[in-house]
Scaffold this active site. Structure first.
Site, PDB file in Angstrom:
ATOM      1  N   HIS A 138       0.825  -1.168   0.075  1.00 16.91           N
ATOM      2  CA  HIS A 138       0.141  -0.145  -0.014  1.00 16.91           C
ATOM      3  C   HIS A 138       0.967   1.165   0.019  1.00 16.91           C
ATOM      4  CE1 HIS A 138      -3.952   2.159   1.478  1.00 16.91           C
ATOM      5  NE2 HIS A 138      -4.040   1.618   0.351  1.00 16.91           N
ATOM      6  N   LYS A 151       2.940   4.379  -1.519  1.00 16.33           N
ATOM      7  CA  LYS A 151       2.783   5.437  -2.518  1.00 16.33           C
ATOM      8  C   LYS A 151       3.564   6.420  -2.613  1.00 16.33           C
ATOM      9  CE  LYS A 151      -2.363   4.559  -1.700  1.00 16.33           C
ATOM     10  NZ  LYS A 151      -2.081   4.099  -0.446  1.00 16.33           N
ATOM     11  N   ASP A 189      16.453   9.674  -9.249  1.00 20.85           N
ATOM     12  CA  ASP A 189      17.833   9.914  -9.101  1.00 20.85           C
ATOM     13  C   ASP A 189      18.479   9.624  -7.746  1.00 20.85           C
ATOM     14  OD1 ASP A 189      17.731  10.502 -11.979  1.00 20.85           O
ATOM     15  OD2 ASP A 189      17.693  12.555 -11.616  1.00 20.85           O
TER      16      ASP A 189
END
Length: 301
Positions: free
Chosen positions: A247, A249, A254
């Site tokens: 879950h 996100k 870089d």
């Protein structure tokens, strides 16, 4: 091969010295879009362009260094490129630009090397560095070393975004578009084709893209993750555990900046849901999220 060997190879003449290699033109705008390895190789191949736009090219390289580039790897790429190039007038320009790259890289490393000054206008910067090769190769960290300075507060940002909002969505796309060498994405799902297109664009410009997602969401209608792998060669992994959700996100570009929050990368999240996100280039935060991504990547199948 030592630095003096590299310079000798560039200035060594040889049977083909009279046949000058024609260097292609490279603009600073194009160079700024390249991943580090490509930038180094192309700027050496187009050394007259780099020298003619020296300030801009140095700024581009400094940005790569500030993003955590491996300076030893940079030196190896430079060495490989120089040994591949023939010895002639064009390549003397390549040698000069190569030495500027090496000096900038070394200056940013733990050794604290600072480029030698050219005292005589009849001698090139490359020759000055060659004569200083002992300092380059043998310098100890405590010699001429300046302690690393903390990143200035003005250089660190923390930005907040809220959804539904096209302005916030555009900020995410711009964040993805700014990736130069790597893009690590760890999200519950991706169903927004606008985001998928930005990921594809990153892959096409040479960015190393990886995706982690939830195993059950992978099979949902409209999920773009499998398509990104099948059509564009972008690897992905899942938690492979139907008893729980992957879950998280967040995304890291870089290894220097993070986008994270409640926002699902879906059309519903973009247009209808109340979501909140922060984006920051704080070094400690970027390092923590990059480490978490690598831990999950190694853990998941």
């Amino acid at each position: 091969m030592s630095l003096s060997d590299i310079i000798s190879a560039c200035f060594g003449g040889g049977s083909n010295a009279s046949s000058e290699r024609q260097a292609p033109y490279l603009s600073a705008d194009d160079a700024a879009q390249m991943p580090l390895e490509v930038f180094v190789q192309r700027s050496l191949e187009s050394a007259p362009s780099a020298l003619g736009q020296s300030n801009a090219f140095c700024d581009i390289f400094r940005k790569h260094i500030k993003s955590g580039a491996n300076t030893a790897y940079v030196a190896q790429v430079v060495q490989d490129s120089l040994t591949r190039l023939a010895s002639n007038d064009t390549d003397r320009a390549a040698a000069q630009w190569a030495c500027q790259i090496l000096a900038l890289a070394a200056q940013s490393s733990a050794g604290g090397y600072y480029p030698p000054q050219v005292q005589d206008q009849n001698h090139s910067y490359a020759q000055a560095v060659a004569s200083d090769s002992a300092g380059w190769e043998m310098q100890q960290p405590q010699q001429h070393h300046k302690p690393p300075q903390p990143q200035a507060k003005s250089d660190v940002y923390v930005r907040s975004y809220f959804f539904p909002s096209e302005e916030s969505f555009n900020a995410l796309v711009q964040f993805l578009d700014s990736a130069q060498s790597s893009l690590d994405i760890c999200v519950f799902n991706i169903t927004d084709n606008g985001i998928a297109n930005a990921i594809i664009a990153a892959k096409r410009r040479g960015v190393d893209v990886r995706i982690i997602t939830d195993d059950e969401q992978l099979k949902c209608k409209g999920s773009d993750v499998e398509r990104l792998q099948e059509d564009h060669g972008i690897p992905f992994k899942t938690d492979n555990d139907p008893s729980k959700f992957m879950h998280s996100k967040f995304a890291v570009i870089d290894q220097r900046a993070v986008w994270c929050g409640s926002y699902n990368w879906t059309v519903a999240g973009r247009r209808y849901n109340n979501e909140s996100v922060i984006c920051t280039n704080d070094p400690e935060t970027a390092h923590a999220f990059s480490s978490e991504f690598n831990n999950l990547w190694n853990q998941f199948s």
